[in-house]
Design a protein around this motif. Sequence first.
Motif, short mmCIF file in Angstrom:
data_model
loop_
_atom_site.label_atom_id
_atom_site.label_comp_id
_atom_site.label_asym_id
_atom_site.label_seq_id
_atom_site.Cartn_x
_atom_site.Cartn_y
_atom_site.Cartn_z
N GLU A 90 0.84 -1.20 0.00
CA GLU A 90 0.00 0.00 0.00
C GLU A 90 0.87 1.24 0.00
N PRO A 91 0.44 2.29 -0.68
CA PRO A 91 1.26 3.51 -0.71
C PRO A 91 1.39 4.12 0.68
N HIS A 92 2.48 4.89 0.87
CA HIS A 92 2.69 5.56 2.17
C HIS A 92 1.77 6.77 2.32
N GLY A 93 1.27 7.30 1.21
CA GLY A 93 0.44 8.51 1.26
C GLY A 93 1.13 9.62 0.48
N VAL A 94 1.73 10.57 1.20
CA VAL A 94 2.46 11.65 0.54
C VAL A 94 3.95 11.44 0.81
N THR A 95 4.75 11.37 -0.25
CA THR A 95 6.18 11.15 -0.06
C THR A 95 6.97 12.42 -0.38
N ALA A 96 8.07 12.59 0.36
CA ALA A 96 8.93 13.77 0.18
C ALA A 96 10.16 13.39 -0.63
N VAL A 116 3.38 13.14 -4.46
CA VAL A 116 4.75 13.54 -4.15
C VAL A 116 4.86 15.05 -3.92
N VAL A 117 5.78 15.39 -3.00
CA VAL A 117 6.21 16.78 -2.84
C VAL A 117 7.71 16.80 -3.09
N LEU A 118 8.09 17.54 -4.12
CA LEU A 118 9.49 17.57 -4.55
C LEU A 118 10.11 18.91 -4.18
N LYS A 119 11.28 18.84 -3.50
CA LYS A 119 12.06 20.05 -3.20
C LYS A 119 13.37 19.90 -3.96
N PRO A 120 13.47 20.56 -5.13
CA PRO A 120 14.72 20.46 -5.88
C PRO A 120 15.80 21.31 -5.21
N ALA A 121 17.05 21.13 -5.64
CA ALA A 121 18.14 21.93 -5.09
C ALA A 121 17.97 23.38 -5.55
N GLU A 122 18.35 24.29 -4.69
CA GLU A 122 18.27 25.72 -4.99
C GLU A 122 18.99 26.04 -6.31
#
Length: 478
Positions: free
Chosen positions: A136-142, A168-174
Motif C-alpha cells: 500500500e502507498p505511504h500517502g504523501v512522499t517527500a 509527491v512533494v518535490l524540493k529540488p536543489a536551490e
Amino acid sequence: MDVHQNYIGGRWVAPSATLPVINPSDGSKVAEIARGGAKEIDAAVAAGHAAVKGAWGKTDAVSRGRLLFKMAELIRRDAENLAKMESEDVGKPITQARGDVAACARSFEYYGAAADKVHGETIPFQNGFTVMTFYEPHGVTAHIVPWNYPLQMLGRSVAPSLAMGNAVVLKPAEDASLTALGLARLAEEAGFPAGVFNVVTGLGEEAGAALSAHPGIGHISFTGSREVGILVQAAAARNTIPVTLELGGKSPQVVFSDADFNEAGTIIVKAIVQNAGQTCSAGSRVLIEDSVYERFTGQLAERFKATRVGSASQDLDLGPVVNATQKARVERYLDIARRDGLKVLAEGSFGTNLPEGGYYVKPTLIGDVPPDHVLAQEEIFGPVLVAVRFRDEEDAVRISNCTPYGLVAGVWTADLGRSMRLSRKIQVGQVFVNNYGAGGGIELPFGGMKGSGHGREKGFEALYGFGALKTVTIRHGV
Ligand code: NAP
Ligand code: MG
C-alpha cells in the motif's frame, strides 16, 4: 526575466520571495525561482493528501502506469528544451544534459511498465487460514534531490513513488530547480490529478527542512551530502517514517596487471571527468597494482592532458562546476595536495573563448596518494582522480574498504575468479567488472553501504520501498 512559481495542488502559486538562478558558465543571473518555506510545504502536503483521498486514490495501477508512460512521452517530446534548460542552470555540456533527459524519460517508462506488476503473496499458515500480502502507498512522499543530475535524480525518485500510488512533494536543489518545474508543467499536461505532483523550490534550510520534518509525510527519499542526510534521517525519526538516503562516495576503480588498459583507461577517465566530477558514484580513486603502476598512470595522464573544459554550450569534455562554493571546495583540495607535496601527474586544459565569470576547474590526476590521505578519503566532488598503489588482491580489498563510504566499485581484471572474490568482498552497493556506469541503468538497484546511505533506488527495490507491506490473515475454517 522569468520569475518561476511553485506548483502546488495543481495550481501555479506566485512567490512572496525569490532566489536568483545563476548560469555557472558565466555567473550571470538568468531567472528567479520562488523561495518557498514552511507555508508552501504545508500547502503542498495538504494538496497531496487531498489527491490521495480523492481522484488519485481511486486511480488503478494500470491507469497510473499509463500516466507515467505519458510523462515519458512528453519528456521525450520536449527533450531539447529540457536539455537546454538544465545545461544553462547547472553548467552541464549540452550532450551530457541530453543524456540526463533520456535517463529521466526512461525512469518514467520503466516504472510506468512496473506499476501494475506489484504482486502480493499468499503465505502457507495454519489449517483453516488464508494469508495474503498487499503493498500500500505511504500517502504523501517527500523527495529532496541535489543539483548534480537534477532530472535523473528526480525521475528515479518520483517515478516509483507515483507508480505505487503516492502523491509527491518535490524540493529540488536551490541551484537546479528549473527542470523540476518543467516536469511539473508536463505532469499537468499528462493529466495527473491536481495535488499528485507538487514542486516547492527554495533553500535547503527552509523548504527542505520544513518538508523533511513535516508530520504529514509518509516517506522521505533524500539524495545529497552525508551531513544533510543525517539531519533528514533525524527529522524522519521524530515522525517514525522510513527514509532512503543516497549519500556520497569515494568509489574505487581497482586495476590489476592483467586488465585491458586501453578499455580501462578510457572508461576510468570518463567516469571522473563526466559532469565535472560532480557525480556521487564517480570512480574518484584509482587503485593500481604495483607492477603496472607507472605504465597505467602514464596512460591515464595522456588522457587527462587531452581533456578540455568549456562552457555548457561549447560542449567539451566538461563544463564548469555548479557554483562558486563548489569551485572553492575543489581548489581547497588541490591546495592541500600541493601543501603535502603530492605529485600532480597531469592536468586538462581550458578551451578557447572560455566565458568570464564561470566556475571552471581543470581535471587533475594526482599520483602516489597514500590511502589514508584526506584526498583519498574525502569526497572532493570535482574532476580530481587520485592514484593509489596496491600490492596484491588482499591489499586491494583492504584499500577499497578503507574509507567511510561504500557506494560503487570498478574491478578491472581478466581473471574471473578474482573479479568474483573482489565483488563479494568490497563493501559497496554496486560493483562493475570490466565496465563502469556511474549509477548504471534504471533497471539496476543502486544505493550505498556504510556512510553512503541506505535503502535502494532504481529497479523493483525502489518501487517496493515506496509501499508498506500489509498482511491480511483470514480464518475461514477447514
Ligand atoms: P546537499 O547540500 O546535501 O543538498 C541536497 C539537497 O538537500 C538539496 O536539495 C538541498 O537544498 C537540500 N538541503 C540542504 N539542507 C537541507 C536541510 N537542512 N534539510 C533538508 N534539506 C536540505 O548536497 P549537494 O551539495 O546538493 O550535493 C552534493 C552531495 O550529494 C555530494 O555529497 C554527493 O555525493 C551527494 N550525492 C549523492 C548521490 C547518490 O545517489 N548517492 C547523488 C547525487 C549527489 P539546497 O540545495 O536548496 O540547499
Ligand atoms: Mg543555477
